[in-house]
Motif scaffolding. Sequence first.
Motif: not given
Lengths: 455, 455
Positions: A99, A101-103, A176-185, A210, B340, B403, B405, B407-408, B428
């Motif tokens: 992607r 556009d989403d790098l 499935h760990l983590g996310h596709r967005s740049v930020k995520g907590v 990323k 994303p 796709g 989350t 909370t960012g 998880q």
Amino acid sequence: MVTPLALLQESLGALVDTREASLEEARADRSGHSAPGRPLAVVHAERVEHVQETLRIATATRTPVVVRGAGTGLAGAANAGTGEIVLSTRRMTAIREVRPDDLLAVVEPGILNAELNAALAAHGLWWPPDPASRDISTVGGNIATGAGGLLCAKYGVVREAVLGVDLVLADGRLLHLGHRSVKGVTGLDLTSLVIGSEGTLGVVVGATLKLRRLVPGETCTVTATFPGVRSAAAASAAVTAAGVQPAIMELMDAASLTAVHALLALPAPTPGAAQLTIQTDGPAAGVEAETIAGILRAHDGVTIVSRDRDEGERLLAVRRSMHAAMAALGTTLIEDVSVPRSAMPAMFDEIARIEREYGLTIPTVAHAGDGNLHPNFIFDGPETPPNVWAAADELFRAAIALGGTLTGEHGIGVLKRRWLAAELGDDQWELQRRIAAVFDPLGILNPGKVFDPDA
Amino acid sequence: MVTPLALLQESLGALVDTREASLEEARADRSGHSAPGRPLAVVHAERVEHVQETLRIATATRTPVVVRGAGTGLAGAANAGTGEIVLSTRRMTAIREVRPDDLLAVVEPGILNAELNAALAAHGLWWPPDPASRDISTVGGNIATGAGGLLCAKYGVVREAVLGVDLVLADGRLLHLGHRSVKGVTGLDLTSLVIGSEGTLGVVVGATLKLRRLVPGETCTVTATFPGVRSAAAASAAVTAAGVQPAIMELMDAASLTAVHALLALPAPTPGAAQLTIQTDGPAAGVEAETIAGILRAHDGVTIVSRDRDEGERLLAVRRSMHAAMAALGTTLIEDVSVPRSAMPAMFDEIARIEREYGLTIPTVAHAGDGNLHPNFIFDGPETPPNVWAAADELFRAAIALGGTLTGEHGIGVLKRRWLAAELGDDQWELQRRIAAVFDPLGILNPGKVFDPDA
């Protein structure tokens, strides 16, 4: 009783490989170390379900599993021995998604860094992790070790280049760990926990990476020769202190330089001379290269500046030939200490002291931009001799005393287990072992690696 | 039986605060949510030993502990209620070490981001995390939430800006996690696990921060007004897709813009108009600002470009006044979904749908460079009404479906506990809860926060 091997063969058929050569190959990595005995079989997983099925059988029969990619590790973490199942993800090489556009890209673990970056280049993208093994190591292996490389100081390590991983647990469940967005907590950052866990927490079967856009502009290369390694180290620290950010800054000491020149049939370097090879990239590459060359000359460096990308690759080839040059000298124990950048000259002093005290030559190269040193211990025969281990012990303790760490990018594996508690402390060692047990309560994933109470 | 309060007072004397106002203040953060009941006491720790002693007493008496910094959280994670000890690290504000050569600082958790950066500026350095609360939030709170902010797309989030933390466990033991070197892969990455763990794993009493040099050159600011939020979102995606990297790219929808203009007594904006505010920095700031302005105009944006840093701050002040503008309208539930980047227009469509279906106005701002949206639900009175929770439920599920989350950058706290398993999956969720239990087997650290089976 049905054996684990029979169950694997019944369920996975031709994916189960018991050829002598395959079993023998799985005992060793590029560290020179081999596991004792021989594994039961190599399972060549081609899909996530193959990984899950292998782990279900392993759990049902309490059989240990060693996950393996291309076998290029340098700490023995993927070496498999007696009674173990080797679970290879090397055939899982698909790029599932790119992607621009989403790098980001979603890939399977068995793809090589170089293959991935060749495919990404068509989109104007790249994945920065750049271990010296990039042509032969897998993305999965990069994640398992938390790999670094030459470009880290400017472009980051693997931990900064992975948004999420798909992980199969020891019992075969897929998370499935983590996310596709740049930020995520959301919740605890298990993606970061898996990165660098060396096969002890689960099997990575997919990764959301990323990406960066290809860096526009020219690449400039500066090489500088110094009277000795200490002045080269001081010069590299001065470059960092001046606020210029090279893409690559590699240091080679005299013994390394001599060995590589011999391998490549180049004229012998001046005795005692050390070398820095520095690359700059991006829009300001030319200006930065000139600034850097000025700093190096002020530190007694004799410099060459090249604005030609191919010429730059030829200059860097000297550094990239280090591993082959060491292998030509004997069996090599490649160490991997990392210290705060300002402590690099002191770390080289410690290496010189250890060389004197143990009567050894320890050719050393360093990723000087981030304080990561690779001292090479060379010896004859397959077993690391006691005096080399004793010298390595002094090396590790010196690095820790300077505020550094046992391993910057290779991992603990089997080779550094016995120093792990010295760095972590007993309380943290025990806490980490218990966390691993939450993922793998039966202890079937890479047992004896990283955490070994008897090491 | 000796009470926990009596033990604390005996051991810590005047550091133990039981004033009504202090207890009342500790019940709430900036989310508008308050914990039920009142805590036992606030312990104002001034040294690591005070934290350890508090936790030893808490463990011995099985008393829950809520760690607290400046109380600026937006998810209720630091809110303390009946029978809980509030452990404040707000007085631990020392900068123990600044190393320009190693680009690191060692600090105590109670220092404010703004105070830290004021001190670092004297060394030509800064710590990039830049939450909107930077003037009033602590480094410890930033670490506890894994904070983000305005500058993340270019300069990274907290997880990329911390090399190590000192952590006091629930039983009072002190661990040193991480390292001082740029690279380091010794054992599991517990530093990353602690970042964003919202007080559930231990108490951060020190942090080794990764710094950057102050960015040289000018800062340019571009504002652009668009006919609607969807075209503004598409324009911001086009900026990212063009490969230009702004330092800041903030989006405000029409309702947000109207509210802030009213608060600041500015002329009312064009009805329906949305706005992007973009800053570029570094040597190419001017060229990048012009490139960006061209892209925005091609997407129907009416642009203003400023090369004056003070003028730029005035333009950004509109965005920075968002929180105050919302507070002026009523009680606010500030949400924090992240998607994303390419999904941002679709996420705005979902918000518009939810507004229509629930008869609500949901003023929304976004860190458009990284796909992090802050929709604001406004209502009267202290309790979030059921229809707002129902609308928020749709919002969260839409973000996850795109796709994204939950909370960012704000965390789960108490306000988003009930959606945690929807994002993580039950397996998880349970794994994470068990990992937290390894750190805190008695469950005395921030019980009911993040993980709550009954939420």
